[in-house]
Design an enzyme around this catalytic site. Structure first.
Site, PDB file in Angstrom:
ATOM      1  N   GLY A 256       0.858  -1.297  -0.001  1.00 52.04           N
ATOM      2  CA  GLY A 256      -0.146   0.020  -0.147  1.00 52.04           C
ATOM      3  C   GLY A 256       0.815   1.388   0.048  1.00 52.04           C
ATOM      4  N   ALA A 257       2.201   1.203   0.030  1.00 52.78           N
ATOM      5  CA  ALA A 257       2.985   2.508   0.114  1.00 52.78           C
ATOM      6  C   ALA A 257       2.904   3.275  -1.044  1.00 52.78           C
ATOM      7  CB  ALA A 257       4.538   2.003   0.236  1.00 52.78           C
ATOM      8  N   GLY A 258       2.768   2.668  -2.213  1.00 52.91           N
ATOM      9  CA  GLY A 258       2.746   3.354  -3.349  1.00 52.91           C
ATOM     10  C   GLY A 258       1.364   3.986  -3.716  1.00 52.91           C
ATOM     11  N   ASP A 259       0.201   3.150  -3.301  1.00 52.70           N
ATOM     12  CA  ASP A 259      -1.315   3.564  -3.128  1.00 52.70           C
ATOM     13  C   ASP A 259      -1.510   4.869  -2.308  1.00 52.70           C
ATOM     14  OD1 ASP A 259      -1.457   1.722  -4.900  1.00 52.70           O
ATOM     15  OD2 ASP A 259      -2.284   0.351  -3.199  1.00 52.70           O
TER      16      ASP A 259
HETATM   17  P1  ATP Z   1       3.728  -0.808  -3.290  1.00 54.68           P
HETATM   18  O1  ATP Z   1       4.570  -1.692  -2.284  1.00 54.68           O
HETATM   19  O2  ATP Z   1       2.454  -0.338  -2.864  1.00 54.68           O
HETATM   20  O3  ATP Z   1       3.394  -1.698  -4.447  1.00 54.68           O
HETATM   21  P2  ATP Z   1       5.101   0.567  -5.151  1.00 54.68           P
HETATM   22  O4  ATP Z   1       6.101  -0.069  -5.290  1.00 54.68           O
HETATM   23  O5  ATP Z   1       4.157   1.246  -6.023  1.00 54.68           O
HETATM   24  O6  ATP Z   1       4.458   0.304  -3.640  1.00 54.68           O
HETATM   25  P3  ATP Z   1       7.377   2.238  -3.811  1.00 54.68           P
HETATM   26  O7  ATP Z   1       8.381   2.807  -4.473  1.00 54.68           O
HETATM   27  O8  ATP Z   1       7.647   0.987  -2.956  1.00 54.68           O
HETATM   28  O9  ATP Z   1       5.938   2.034  -4.669  1.00 54.68           O
HETATM   29  O10 ATP Z   1       6.875   3.216  -2.714  1.00 54.68           O
HETATM   30  C1  ATP Z   1       6.136   4.238  -2.953  1.00 54.68           C
HETATM   31  C2  ATP Z   1       6.771   5.396  -1.751  1.00 54.68           C
HETATM   32  O11 ATP Z   1       6.401   5.038  -0.539  1.00 54.68           O
HETATM   33  C3  ATP Z   1       7.893   5.679  -2.124  1.00 54.68           C
HETATM   34  O12 ATP Z   1       8.124   6.561  -3.238  1.00 54.68           O
HETATM   35  C4  ATP Z   1       8.439   6.215  -0.692  1.00 54.68           C
HETATM   36  O13 ATP Z   1       8.427   7.407  -0.263  1.00 54.68           O
HETATM   37  C5  ATP Z   1       7.416   5.331   0.179  1.00 54.68           C
HETATM   38  N1  ATP Z   1       8.115   3.997   0.746  1.00 54.68           N
HETATM   39  C6  ATP Z   1       8.235   2.946   0.378  1.00 54.68           C
HETATM   40  N2  ATP Z   1       8.531   1.999   1.019  1.00 54.68           N
HETATM   41  C7  ATP Z   1       9.339   2.656   1.867  1.00 54.68           C
HETATM   42  C8  ATP Z   1      10.272   2.240   2.877  1.00 54.68           C
HETATM   43  N3  ATP Z   1      10.655   1.003   3.021  1.00 54.68           N
HETATM   44  N4  ATP Z   1      10.534   3.248   3.709  1.00 54.68           N
HETATM   45  C9  ATP Z   1      10.258   4.509   3.716  1.00 54.68           C
HETATM   46  N5  ATP Z   1       9.394   4.795   2.480  1.00 54.68           N
HETATM   47  C10 ATP Z   1       9.007   4.139   1.981  1.00 54.68           C
END
Ligand code: ATP
Length: 319
Positions: A256-259
Site C-alpha cells: 500500500g505504500a505506492g497507493d
Molecule cells: P507498493 O509496495 O504499494 O506496490 P510501489 O512499488 O508502487 O509500492 P514504492 O516505490 O515501493 O511504490 O513506494 C512508494 C513510496 O512509499 C516511495 O516513494 C516512498 O516514499 C515510500 N516508501 C516505500 N517503501 C518505503 C520504505 N521501506 N521506507 C520509507 N518509505 C518507503
C-alpha cells in the site's frame, strides 16, 4: 470540482499470520482488504479529500464487506456494481522476511473482471476532477472496454487522468502482452506514477537514470513520477525535473505504500493544480506523498496503515 474517482479492482488479500513462510507452510491467514485503486480512494478520504470508487464486487459476503469498508472510510460507493454470478476477487499473498510480496490470485473470473460499459455510473465519473486507474482492469473483457469508456467519459468531462500501472505480471497472459497493453493507454494520461521496477519492465532497460525515464515521457504529460521505495522518488514535468529522498522509518510491510503515495499526491493536486507548474510547490507535495508512503510501511496491511494528514505532517516535522 474536487472529487477524485478511482477505477478498478477491490479485493481481499489473504496474508499469512506469520511472515517469511510459503503459502503451504502458513498456519493461517488474515483478511486484508485491498486492490490498488480502492486503496488510493481510501488514502484520499483519510487525508480529508473527496473520493469515489468505481468497480465491481461479487454479490457475496466479501463483496458487501468491501463496499462497507469503502463507506466506513468516507469513500462514495455509488459507482460499485455487484455481480450475482461471480465471486469477489481473492489473492493469497506471502510476505517474505524482507517485507516484499508474492501473489497467488483467485480470479476465474472474479466479479471485478466482469464490469461492463453499461454498468458504469456515468454520474460519478463525470463529476471527477481527477480520474485515477491502473492496468489490471485492462487485462480481460468486458472490463477492459468499460475501463477505456470510463477514461473517455472522464476526459470529456474535463478530468485530469492519473495512471499507476501497478504491474502484476502473473495476471497477464505473457510479459509481452503486459508491456504492450500497459503502454497502449500510456499517452492518454496527464499524471503517471510508476515504481522503479515498473520503469525497468516498461522501458526494457535495467536503469532508472533520466535518459531511461525520458523514453517514457510524452509531450502531453503534466507529471511523471518514479517511486524508489525507501529512497523516495524522482519527478519529471515539461519544465523541470528532480528527486526527493524518502523518510527512514521502521518498515514492517510495504503493502500500500505506492497507493498512499498516489492518494496523497492527488489529494494535493486536486486542491491546487498550479503545483504541476511550480517546482517549489510540487516538491512540497511530493515530500508529503513520500511521508504518507513511509508511514504506510510501518504497519501490516494497506488500509489500516494509510495515514491521516496530521500523522504525515508530524513525520515531516521530525525531518
Ligand atoms: P507498493 O509496495 O504499494 O506496490 P510501489 O512499488 O508502487 O509500492 P514504492 O516505490 O515501493 O511504490 O513506494 C512508494 C513510496 O512509499 C516511495 O516513494 C516512498 O516514499 C515510500 N516508501 C516505500 N517503501 C518505503 C520504505 N521501506 N521506507 C520509507 N518509505 C518507503
Amino acid at each position: 470540482k474536487d472529487l477524485i474517482v478511482s477505477f478498478g479492482e477491490m479485493l481481499i488479500d489473504f496474508v499469512p499470520t506469520v511472515s517469511g513462510v510459503s503459502l503451504a507452510e502458513a498456519p493461517g491467514f488474515i483478511k486484508a482488504p485491498g486492490g490498488a485503486p480502492a486503496n488510493v480512494a481510501i488514502a484520499v478520504a483519510r487525508l480529508g479529500g473527496r473520493a469515489a470508487f468505481v468497480g465491481k464486487l461479487g454479490d457475496d459476503e466479501f463483496g458487501r464487506m468491501l463496499a462497507g469498508i469503502l463507506r466506513d472510510n468516507g469513500v462514495d460507493d455509488g459507482g460499485v456494481s455487484f455481480d450475482t454470478g461471480a465471486r469477489t476477487a481473492l489473492a493469497f499473498v506471502t510476505l517474505r522476511t524482507d517485507g516484499e510480496r508474492e501473489f497467488m490470485f483467485y480470479r476465474n473470473p472474479s466479479a471485478d473482471m466482469l464490469l461492463t460499459e453499461g454498468e458504469l455510473n456515468l454520474d460519478v465519473i463525470t463529476r471527477a476532477a481527477v480520474f485515477h486507474y491502473g492496468s489490471i482492469s485492462l487485462i480481460t473483457e468486458p472490463c477492459r472496454s468499460a475501463h477505456l469508456k470510463a477514461m473517455e467519459v472522464a476526459r470529456e468531462a474535463g478530468a485530469l487522468l492519473s495512471y499507476d500501472p501497478n504491474l502484476r505480471l502473473p495476471l497477464w497472459p505473457s510479459a509481452e502482452a503486459a508491456q504492450e497493453q500497459i503502454l497502449s493507454i500510456w499517452d492518454q494520461a496527464d499524471i503517471i506514477k510508476v515504481s522503479d521496477v515498473e520503469l525497468e519492465f516498461l522501458s526494457g532497460q535495467e536503469s532508472v537514470e533520466d535518459d531511461v525515464v525520458l523514453t517514457l515521457w510524452r509531450p502531453a504529460f503534466k507529471l511523471l513520477v518514479v517511486t524508489l521505495g525507501e529512497k523516495g522518488c524522482k519527478y519529471y514535468t515539461k519544465d523541470f525535473r528532480g528527486s526527493l529522498d524518502g523518510y527512514a522509518v521502521d518498515t514492517v510491510d510495504t503493502t500500500g505504500a505506492g497507493d498512499a503515495f498516489v492518494g496523497a499526491m492527488l489529494r494535493k493536486i486536486v486542491d491546487d493544480q498550479t503545483v504541476l507548474q511550480d517546482e517549489g510547490k510540487l516538491r512540497e507535495v511530493l515530500k508529503f506523498a513520500n511521508a504518507c508512503g513511509a508511514i504506510t510501511t510501518t504497519e501490516k496491511g494497506a488500509i489500516p496503515a494509510l495515514p491521516s494528514a496530521p500523522a504525515a505532517v508530524e513525520l515531516l516535522k521530525r525531518h
